[in-house]
Design an enzyme around this catalytic site. Sequence first.
Site, PDB file in Angstrom:
ATOM      1  N   TYR A  31      59.882  62.275  21.998  1.00  0.00           N
ATOM      2  CA  TYR A  31      60.611  62.473  23.265  1.00  0.00           C
ATOM      3  C   TYR A  31      62.006  61.849  23.227  1.00  0.00           C
ATOM      4  O   TYR A  31      63.013  62.537  23.226  1.00  0.00           O
ATOM      5  CB  TYR A  31      59.802  61.891  24.435  1.00  0.00           C
ATOM      6  CG  TYR A  31      58.465  62.540  24.614  1.00  0.00           C
ATOM      7  CD1 TYR A  31      58.330  63.708  25.350  1.00  0.00           C
ATOM      8  CD2 TYR A  31      57.313  61.999  24.036  1.00  0.00           C
ATOM      9  CE1 TYR A  31      57.103  64.325  25.511  1.00  0.00           C
ATOM     10  CE2 TYR A  31      56.074  62.601  24.196  1.00  0.00           C
ATOM     11  CZ  TYR A  31      55.975  63.760  24.922  1.00  0.00           C
ATOM     12  OH  TYR A  31      54.762  64.366  25.076  1.00  0.00           O
ATOM     13  N   LYS A  77      55.171  56.870  32.177  1.00  0.00           N
ATOM     14  CA  LYS A  77      53.939  57.191  32.919  1.00  0.00           C
ATOM     15  C   LYS A  77      53.522  56.082  33.874  1.00  0.00           C
ATOM     16  O   LYS A  77      52.785  56.337  34.823  1.00  0.00           O
ATOM     17  CB  LYS A  77      52.800  57.513  31.957  1.00  0.00           C
ATOM     18  CG  LYS A  77      53.124  58.565  30.931  1.00  0.00           C
ATOM     19  CD  LYS A  77      53.752  59.808  31.521  1.00  0.00           C
ATOM     20  CE  LYS A  77      54.176  60.750  30.408  1.00  0.00           C
ATOM     21  NZ  LYS A  77      55.167  61.716  30.782  1.00  0.00           N
ATOM     22  N   TYR A 127      57.332  71.193  19.354  1.00  0.00           N
ATOM     23  CA  TYR A 127      56.887  69.955  19.994  1.00  0.00           C
ATOM     24  C   TYR A 127      56.278  68.989  18.960  1.00  0.00           C
ATOM     25  O   TYR A 127      55.422  69.380  18.155  1.00  0.00           O
ATOM     26  CB  TYR A 127      55.825  70.260  21.057  1.00  0.00           C
ATOM     27  CG  TYR A 127      55.200  69.002  21.603  1.00  0.00           C
ATOM     28  CD1 TYR A 127      55.771  68.327  22.669  1.00  0.00           C
ATOM     29  CD2 TYR A 127      54.058  68.451  21.007  1.00  0.00           C
ATOM     30  CE1 TYR A 127      55.222  67.148  23.137  1.00  0.00           C
ATOM     31  CE2 TYR A 127      53.506  67.262  21.471  1.00  0.00           C
ATOM     32  CZ  TYR A 127      54.100  66.620  22.534  1.00  0.00           C
ATOM     33  OH  TYR A 127      53.565  65.444  22.986  1.00  0.00           O
TER      34      TYR A 127
HETATM   35  C1  PLP Z   1      57.921  58.697  25.913  1.00  0.00           C
HETATM   36  C2  PLP Z   1      58.037  59.907  26.758  1.00  0.00           C
HETATM   37  N1  PLP Z   1      59.236  60.293  27.179  1.00  0.00           N
HETATM   38  C3  PLP Z   1      59.415  61.394  27.922  1.00  0.00           C
HETATM   39  C4  PLP Z   1      58.346  62.172  28.284  1.00  0.00           C
HETATM   40  C5  PLP Z   1      58.608  63.395  29.075  1.00  0.00           C
HETATM   41  O1  PLP Z   1      58.369  63.168  30.426  1.00  0.00           O
HETATM   42  P1  PLP Z   1      57.816  64.341  31.320  1.00  0.00           P
HETATM   43  O2  PLP Z   1      56.511  64.757  30.709  1.00  0.00           O
HETATM   44  O3  PLP Z   1      57.697  63.749  32.662  1.00  0.00           O
HETATM   45  O4  PLP Z   1      58.790  65.456  31.262  1.00  0.00           O
HETATM   46  C6  PLP Z   1      57.048  61.809  27.893  1.00  0.00           C
HETATM   47  C7  PLP Z   1      55.908  62.642  28.265  1.00  0.00           C
HETATM   48  O5  PLP Z   1      54.812  62.504  27.856  1.00  0.00           O
HETATM   49  C8  PLP Z   1      56.891  60.646  27.098  1.00  0.00           C
HETATM   50  O6  PLP Z   1      55.685  60.254  26.671  1.00  0.00           O
END
Ligand code: PLP
Length: 332
Positions: free
Chosen positions: A288, A48, A262
């Site tokens: 993630y 982010k 999720y």
């Molecule tokens: C640690 C982490 N990796 C990957 C993502 C996924 O990225 P995106 O939301 O841009 O697809 C997020 C999203 O919040 C995240 O916090």
Amino acid sequence: MHLARFPRVRLAHLPTPLEPLPRLGEALGIDLWIKRDDCTGLAGGGNKTRKLEFLLGDAFEQGADTLVTQGAVQSNHVRQTAAAAASHGLACEIILEERTGSKAPDYVGNGNVLLDRLLGATFRTVPGGTDMVAELEKTAVEVRARGGKPYVIPGGGSNAIGALGYVDCAREIVVQADELDLPVDRIVTATGSAGTHAGLVAGLAVMGADIPVLGIGVRAPKAKQEENVLKLARETVILLGRPDAVKPEMVVADCDYVGEGYGLVDDAVIEALKLAARTDGILLDPVYTGKAMKGLIALAKLGRFKDETVVFLHTGGAQGLFGYESEIGAGL
Ligand SMILES: Cc1ncc(COP(=O)(O)O)c(C=O)c1O
């Protein structure tokens, strides 16, 4: 493509390293590299930071004094937005969605939630399934009613402005790979709210770099995820003045590793967390990057990356580990 044309607030420690993962690569039988976007800085780093550079630039251009955003309870995006606000004298209004349904004390009080509180964000929690777009708008109306100037950041910072952060990351990867004489065959990333994946695809397409990106889904089914990423990648190249640069075949997501849903951790995620930590000392996150690594491990075992040089994009999130002790601790 000329990113200096867009308003930007420098927040990130860039460039992040592009490094080999020799022991994990050997365990998986592939030439594996890692792009360390867990080291971007801003309250622990993560993907982010790059998006927020452009989002904050836009917020200041619009004269905002309050950032408004939303995410799941253990959102990394929320933590980093709260940090960006704090570091620039902005107020921060957060809506947290109880998306996983977990009421475990560490999930609701530790990890990212503890850090959100430490960073001084104002937040409220709503049940899973709430219309979060409507909640954002409601909060913006409240901020305006008390004389504030809200800047609404969508979940994950994923709009075309935020995705510019990953256009820049794509450029950075190509420059670093060229300096290392490293022909990259594929980039693998977690894909959720789509901004990271879409920005990479847009950036690589505009450069004509011809490096495929594989997004490992963390929430939506494949067709929906690819639709979301393609839409955002197209909006991003429009912003870059190259509306025809992205083709549908450039967007590939594999959503077979979401598991129960999720933010829900399974044994394969715990194994992925352990493997990355115990081979190359890399801390992944449960929601993630742990899921993306679960997918990468499974696909490597299927021979999918045979003879390839693969770059795994580490998008951060290890702060979330402390919100999941009750789920993963016993598995260690
Ligand atoms: C640690 C982490 N990796 C990957 C993502 C996924 O990225 P995106 O939301 O841009 O697809 C997020 C999203 O919040 C995240 O916090």
